[in-house]
Design a protein around this motif. Structure first.
Motif, PDB file in Angstrom:
ATOM      1  N   LEU A 127       0.720  -1.302  -0.130  1.00  0.00           N
ATOM      2  CA  LEU A 127      -0.076   0.130   0.007  1.00  0.00           C
ATOM      3  C   LEU A 127       0.744   1.320  -0.042  1.00  0.00           C
ATOM      4  CD1 LEU A 127      -2.746  -1.152   2.643  1.00  0.00           C
ATOM      5  CD2 LEU A 127      -3.032  -0.847   0.252  1.00  0.00           C
ATOM      6  N   PRO A 128       0.404   2.214  -0.537  1.00  0.00           N
ATOM      7  CA  PRO A 128       1.151   3.738  -0.176  1.00  0.00           C
ATOM      8  C   PRO A 128       1.454   3.883   1.034  1.00  0.00           C
ATOM      9  CG  PRO A 128      -0.938   3.846  -1.628  1.00  0.00           C
ATOM     10  CD  PRO A 128      -1.016   2.628  -0.891  1.00  0.00           C
ATOM     11  N   GLU A 129       2.484   4.971   1.222  1.00  0.00           N
ATOM     12  CA  GLU A 129       3.254   4.883   2.476  1.00  0.00           C
ATOM     13  C   GLU A 129       2.483   5.680   3.270  1.00  0.00           C
ATOM     14  OE1 GLU A 129       7.186   7.278   3.905  1.00  0.00           O
ATOM     15  OE2 GLU A 129       7.405   6.526   1.967  1.00  0.00           O
ATOM     16  N   ALA A 130       1.490   6.700   2.689  1.00  0.00           N
ATOM     17  CA  ALA A 130       0.569   7.166   3.851  1.00  0.00           C
ATOM     18  C   ALA A 130      -0.452   6.489   4.334  1.00  0.00           C
ATOM     19  CB  ALA A 130       0.043   8.555   3.025  1.00  0.00           C
ATOM     20  N   ALA A 131      -0.624   5.066   3.794  1.00  0.00           N
ATOM     21  CA  ALA A 131      -1.802   4.390   4.239  1.00  0.00           C
ATOM     22  C   ALA A 131      -1.402   3.478   5.388  1.00  0.00           C
ATOM     23  CB  ALA A 131      -2.184   3.344   3.160  1.00  0.00           C
ATOM     24  N   HIS A 132      -1.636   3.891   6.835  1.00  0.00           N
ATOM     25  CA  HIS A 132      -0.911   3.174   7.722  1.00  0.00           C
ATOM     26  C   HIS A 132      -2.066   2.045   8.232  1.00  0.00           C
ATOM     27  CE1 HIS A 132       1.079   7.154   9.164  1.00  0.00           C
ATOM     28  NE2 HIS A 132       1.607   6.424   8.002  1.00  0.00           N
ATOM     29  N   ILE A 133      -1.501   1.034   8.388  1.00  0.00           N
ATOM     30  CA  ILE A 133      -2.509  -0.352   8.546  1.00  0.00           C
ATOM     31  C   ILE A 133      -1.723  -1.367   9.378  1.00  0.00           C
ATOM     32  CG2 ILE A 133      -2.428  -1.328   6.386  1.00  0.00           C
ATOM     33  CD1 ILE A 133      -5.610  -1.801   6.425  1.00  0.00           C
TER      34      ILE A 133
END
Length: 303
Positions: A127-133
């Protein structure tokens, strides 16, 4: 090659990554604690010892193998806590997602590279770096994907906030035929009020039942939605002390078989009364790090 398949939390488990407590390093300094429960035990001098946690994980592996589950383990890294494999990756349908985790845990993902090589590369999603999960917040449930999140403006100031709204939207875009249901979790520096992940206050189990803790949810309507979804009579409601002990973080090997901590007497009695087979193991030392059985596992294949 491994043919990934995870539709829900309870179908019969065929393959799983189980973390390791080997070479997990010395007791962390207080300022390096990832969660309030670990911090409590660091300050009290009761933080778990490696030898005790290795014993607990060995007991877990033994139960998994009893039910003919293929168990993969990470490559052991020196002085690195690799117990919680659910934090580093998770599977939905036939895709494995690399979790965007706390940056200094990146090497944990590299330690499962030998397993990832058994998976077709296009089935591994970054996932993109800004998508924290993290995987503890993600629960596939057939036509639904349940996701724990925290969307308040002070997200970046909470080390216990692990999944953001950007990640929820990315999952939604990747699974257009599924219903993505997100839940705002209560974040706190008080371990008895902090829902680190969704599986700290909720978990669906077999026979249409679920374990739930009301105060883990910031928005009462979202808690009510789950009560209505499963039905009040099908819910085992836990109190704040039971959430603290991680009662909702048990692990389903199948719709009928659940691995649980041996001290969860009230829960284990209820499960047996509802015709579940309960495999009790010691896991109270690992629980001191605000993680338990579900956190330690990353299912790859259920059938």
């Amino acid at each position: 090659m491994l043919q990934l398949n995870i539709k829900n939390e309870t179908d019969t488990l065929k393959a799983v990554i189980l973390g390791t407590a080997e070479s997990c390093g010395p007791t962390p300094k207080a300022e390096d604690a990832y969660d309030p429960k670990s911090l409590e035990h660091i300050l009290a001098g009761t933080y778990p010892l490696e030898k005790d946690m290795v014993k607990e994980m060995d007991a877990f592996e033994k139960v998994l193998k009893k039910y003919n589950v293929q168990v993969f383990r990470p490559k052991v890294l020196k002085d690195c806590n690799q117990i919680f494999s659910r934090d580093i990756a998770f599977v939905i349908d036939d895709f494995l997602f690399k979790a965007n985790i706390l940056p200094d845990r990146e090497e944990e993902f590299l330690a499962i590279q030998h397993i990832l090589e058994e998976i077709q590369p296009h089935k591994i999603i970054h996932l993109p770096e800004a998508a924290h999960i993290e995987g503890g917040d993600v629960m596939p449930w057939n036509d639904y994907i349940f996701i724990g999140t925290y969307t308040a403006e002070n997200y970046s100031h909470h080390i216990t906030a692990r999944t953001n709204s950007i990640a929820v939207e990315h999952i939604r875009s990747l699974f257009p035929t599924k219903i993505i249901k997100s839940f705002e979790l209560r974040k706190s520096t008080n371990a008895k009020e902090n829902a680190l992940h969704l599986d700290c206050c909720f978990q669906p189990i077999g026979k249409g039942k679920a374990i739930l803790h009301k105060n883990g949810f910031l928005i009462e309507e979202e808690y009510d939605w789950l009560v209505n979804f499963f039905g009040k009579d099908n819910i085992f409601e836990i109190d704040s002390d039971e959430m603290y002990q991680m009662f909702s973080n048990v692990f389903s090997i199948s719709p009928e078989v659940i691995v649980s901590e041996q001290n969860f007497t009230r829960l284990n009695n209820w499960l047996r009364a509802n015709k579940f087979t309960v495999e009790e193991i010691p896991y109270a030392e690992i629980a001191k790090q605000e993680g338990l059985l579900r956190c330690s596992t990353m299912p790859l294949i259920r059938q």
